[in-house]
Design an enzyme around this catalytic site. Structure first.
Site, short mmCIF file in Angstrom:
data_model
loop_
_atom_site.label_atom_id
_atom_site.label_comp_id
_atom_site.label_asym_id
_atom_site.label_seq_id
_atom_site.Cartn_x
_atom_site.Cartn_y
_atom_site.Cartn_z
N GLY A 1 -15.58 -2.06 -11.25
CA GLY A 1 -16.07 -1.18 -12.31
C GLY A 1 -15.85 0.29 -12.00
O GLY A 1 -15.01 0.63 -11.17
N ALA A 2 -16.63 1.17 -12.69
CA ALA A 2 -16.38 2.61 -12.64
C ALA A 2 -14.89 2.85 -12.92
O ALA A 2 -14.20 3.53 -12.17
CB ALA A 2 -16.82 3.21 -11.30
N GLN B 1 -5.19 -4.98 1.06
CA GLN B 1 -5.90 -5.96 0.22
C GLN B 1 -4.87 -6.81 -0.55
O GLN B 1 -4.99 -8.04 -0.60
CB GLN B 1 -6.80 -5.21 -0.75
CG GLN B 1 -7.40 -6.05 -1.87
CD GLN B 1 -8.43 -5.26 -2.67
OE1 GLN B 1 -9.57 -5.12 -2.25
NE2 GLN B 1 -8.05 -4.72 -3.82
N HIS C 1 -11.23 3.78 -14.00
CA HIS C 1 -10.55 5.08 -14.11
C HIS C 1 -9.09 4.84 -14.46
O HIS C 1 -8.68 3.70 -14.76
CB HIS C 1 -10.71 5.85 -12.80
CG HIS C 1 -10.32 5.06 -11.59
ND1 HIS C 1 -9.02 4.71 -11.30
CD2 HIS C 1 -11.08 4.51 -10.60
CE1 HIS C 1 -8.98 4.01 -10.18
NE2 HIS C 1 -10.22 3.86 -9.74
N ASP D 1 -4.34 -0.26 -2.79
CA ASP D 1 -5.03 -1.01 -1.73
C ASP D 1 -4.04 -2.02 -1.17
O ASP D 1 -4.15 -3.23 -1.39
CB ASP D 1 -6.28 -1.66 -2.31
CG ASP D 1 -7.23 -0.60 -2.86
OD1 ASP D 1 -7.86 0.10 -2.06
OD2 ASP D 1 -7.29 -0.43 -4.09
N HIS E 1 -7.28 1.90 -12.85
CA HIS E 1 -7.60 0.60 -13.46
C HIS E 1 -6.88 0.44 -14.80
O HIS E 1 -6.44 -0.64 -15.16
CB HIS E 1 -9.11 0.48 -13.68
CG HIS E 1 -9.92 0.45 -12.41
ND1 HIS E 1 -10.78 1.46 -12.06
CD2 HIS E 1 -10.00 -0.47 -11.42
CE1 HIS E 1 -11.37 1.15 -10.90
NE2 HIS E 1 -10.91 0.00 -10.49
P1 PAJ Z 1 -11.61 -1.61 -7.18
O1 PAJ Z 1 -11.66 -0.58 -6.11
O2 PAJ Z 1 -12.43 -1.44 -8.41
O3 PAJ Z 1 -10.11 -1.80 -7.59
C1 PAJ Z 1 -9.74 -2.77 -8.54
C2 PAJ Z 1 -8.23 -2.82 -8.61
O4 PAJ Z 1 -7.72 -1.55 -9.05
C3 PAJ Z 1 -7.58 -3.10 -7.23
O5 PAJ Z 1 -6.50 -4.00 -7.39
C4 PAJ Z 1 -7.10 -1.72 -6.82
O6 PAJ Z 1 -5.99 -1.75 -5.94
C5 PAJ Z 1 -6.72 -1.12 -8.17
N1 PAJ Z 1 -6.69 0.35 -8.11
C6 PAJ Z 1 -7.69 1.19 -7.75
N2 PAJ Z 1 -7.26 2.46 -7.79
C7 PAJ Z 1 -5.95 2.42 -8.17
C8 PAJ Z 1 -4.94 3.42 -8.37
N3 PAJ Z 1 -5.17 4.71 -8.21
N4 PAJ Z 1 -3.71 2.99 -8.76
C9 PAJ Z 1 -3.44 1.66 -8.93
N5 PAJ Z 1 -4.35 0.69 -8.75
C10 PAJ Z 1 -5.58 1.06 -8.37
O7 PAJ Z 1 -10.32 -3.34 -5.09
C11 PAJ Z 1 -11.43 -3.65 -5.50
O8 PAJ Z 1 -12.06 -3.05 -6.56
C12 PAJ Z 1 -12.24 -4.80 -4.88
O9 PAJ Z 1 -11.94 -4.89 -3.51
C13 PAJ Z 1 -12.00 -6.16 -5.57
C14 PAJ Z 1 -10.54 -6.62 -5.44
C15 PAJ Z 1 -12.41 -6.10 -7.04
C16 PAJ Z 1 -12.87 -7.25 -4.88
O10 PAJ Z 1 -14.22 -6.91 -4.94
#
Ligand code: PAJ
Length: 334
Positions: free
Chosen positions: A58-59, A184, A61, A181, A64
């Site tokens: 969530g949150a 991950q 941006h 990430d 996402h």
């Molecule tokens: P979160 O940090 O919310 O990220 C969700 C997804 O968005 C991840 O696949 C992350 O790599 C991607 N993401 C975040 N910022 C990004 C950016 N600037 N550019 C491209 N993709 C971006 O990653 C997680 O959540 C958690 O670890 C989760 C996989 C949900 C497990 O709890």
């Protein structure tokens, strides 16, 4: 809300355009499922095409939203996008930001509705982990012990455990992750392959703000001054990336030089690694690699990386002895 009665999101500014009633043309209304039972009920109605899952905390941006766009395109006209929103306690260590992690469900739902998402699964911690702390978890193996795994012990066990649960609960054909990430992403690919889950993993390049900082839910913690400090991270990565044709050692030392010039940024690590194994690249390594880094600006920890294509042959991937030592020192310093 009672189990089995998922709510339909018709309100909210961004939702209004796409969340029509039954008679309206265009995408169906977004369904919000708060329990596994509600999710199962809503998921059963999505078997008319491929289901594409985007797991998030969530949150939401700009980063996402690039994932949501990619997922929508991958799903095609008959398929559906499912988004999970869950701040997973299992992947937060003691003293990390679990309690203050931003929670913005209404805005997140509006973004999802605007992006053509069919179903959002946003469970509570008790719903996800009804027995409390799970006793059986996913061991991420060796890739989970280095870099992020070294600085955040147990982090990848928590990530892979929740991702595996989400995959079972939503049964997607495709799951979408961000390249930001990168470790991950590598671990999820490995888990899916090692456990024969038969789900395609698609990745999306890192989204950045105009100043170069990779978008992140944690960026909102940064003061203006801390953000200026934080910008040394993407600057170091792009400076290193520009030296890719000269090999890994040149990439690493160019990045280190930029980081040294910003002493207010506390560097956890910077390294040139193989994108699948996350081992530092060695002599003879030509082809794809990643320049990865993590650093803290004020109390906020940031991670970032850029892709590299290293020249094949002698010198391509070789780190000088000094650079190897520097890498080991950086990793041991914290
Ligand atoms: P979160 O940090 O919310 O990220 C969700 C997804 O968005 C991840 O696949 C992350 O790599 C991607 N993401 C975040 N910022 C990004 C950016 N600037 N550019 C491209 N993709 C971006 O990653 C997680 O959540 C958690 O670890 C989760 C996989 C949900 C497990 O709890």
């Amino acid at each position: 809300m009672s189990a089995g009665a998922p709510s339909r999101q018709a309100g909210g500014p961004a939702a209004a355009g796409s969340a029509g009633g039954p008679a309206a043309a265009g995408p169906a209304a977004l369904v919000l499922a708060r329990t596994k039972a509600e999710l199962a009920g809503a998921r059963a109605g999505l078997d008319h095409g491929p289901v594409v899952l985007v797991p998030t905390m969530g949150a939401l941006h700009g980063g996402h939203s690039t994932l949501l766009r990619a997922a929508r395109a991958l799903a095609g006209p008959d398929g559906s996008v499912v988004v999970s929103i869950f701040v997973n306690p299992l992947q937060f260590g003691p003293g990390e930001d679990l309690d203050r992690y931003p929670r913005t469900l209404d805005d997140d739902l509006a973004m999802c509705a605007g992006a053509g998402v069919s179903l959002v699964f946003a469970p509570s911690a008790a719903e996800m982990y009804p027995n409390g702390q799970p006793e059986v978890t996913v061991d991420p193996g060796p890739v989970g012990q280095v870099f992020e795994g070294q600085f955040r012990p147990g982090f990848f066990d928590g990530v892979l455990t929740v991702v595996l649960k989400l995959l079972h609960l939503t049964r997607p054909a495709i799951v979408v992750f961000g390249e930001k990430d990168a470790q991950q992403l590598a671990l999820v690919r490995r888990m899916i392959s090692d456990t024969d889950l038969n789900i395609d993993v698609e990745s999306v390049p890192t989204a950045r703000d105009a100043d170069g900082l990779a978008t992140s839910s944690r960026n909102r913690y940064l003061s203006a001054a801390e953000r200026r400090v934080a910008l040394a991270l993407p600057r170091a990565l792009s400076t290193g990336q520009a030296r890719a044709a000269d090999g890994a050692a040149a990439v690493l030392s160019a990045a280190q030089e930029v980081l040294r010039a910003e002493p207010a940024l506390a560097v956890d690590y910077v390294a040139v690694v193989d994108p699948r194994t996350f081992t530092a690249v060695r002599a003879g390594h030509g082809g794809p690699a990643l320049l990865v880094a993590a650093a803290r600006a004020g109390g906020t920890r940031l991670i970032d990386n850029v892709p590299l294509v290293l020249p094949a042959g002698p010198g391509g991937g070789r780190l000088s002895d000094a650079a190897e030592e520097g890498l080991a020192r950086d990793a041991a310093d914290d």
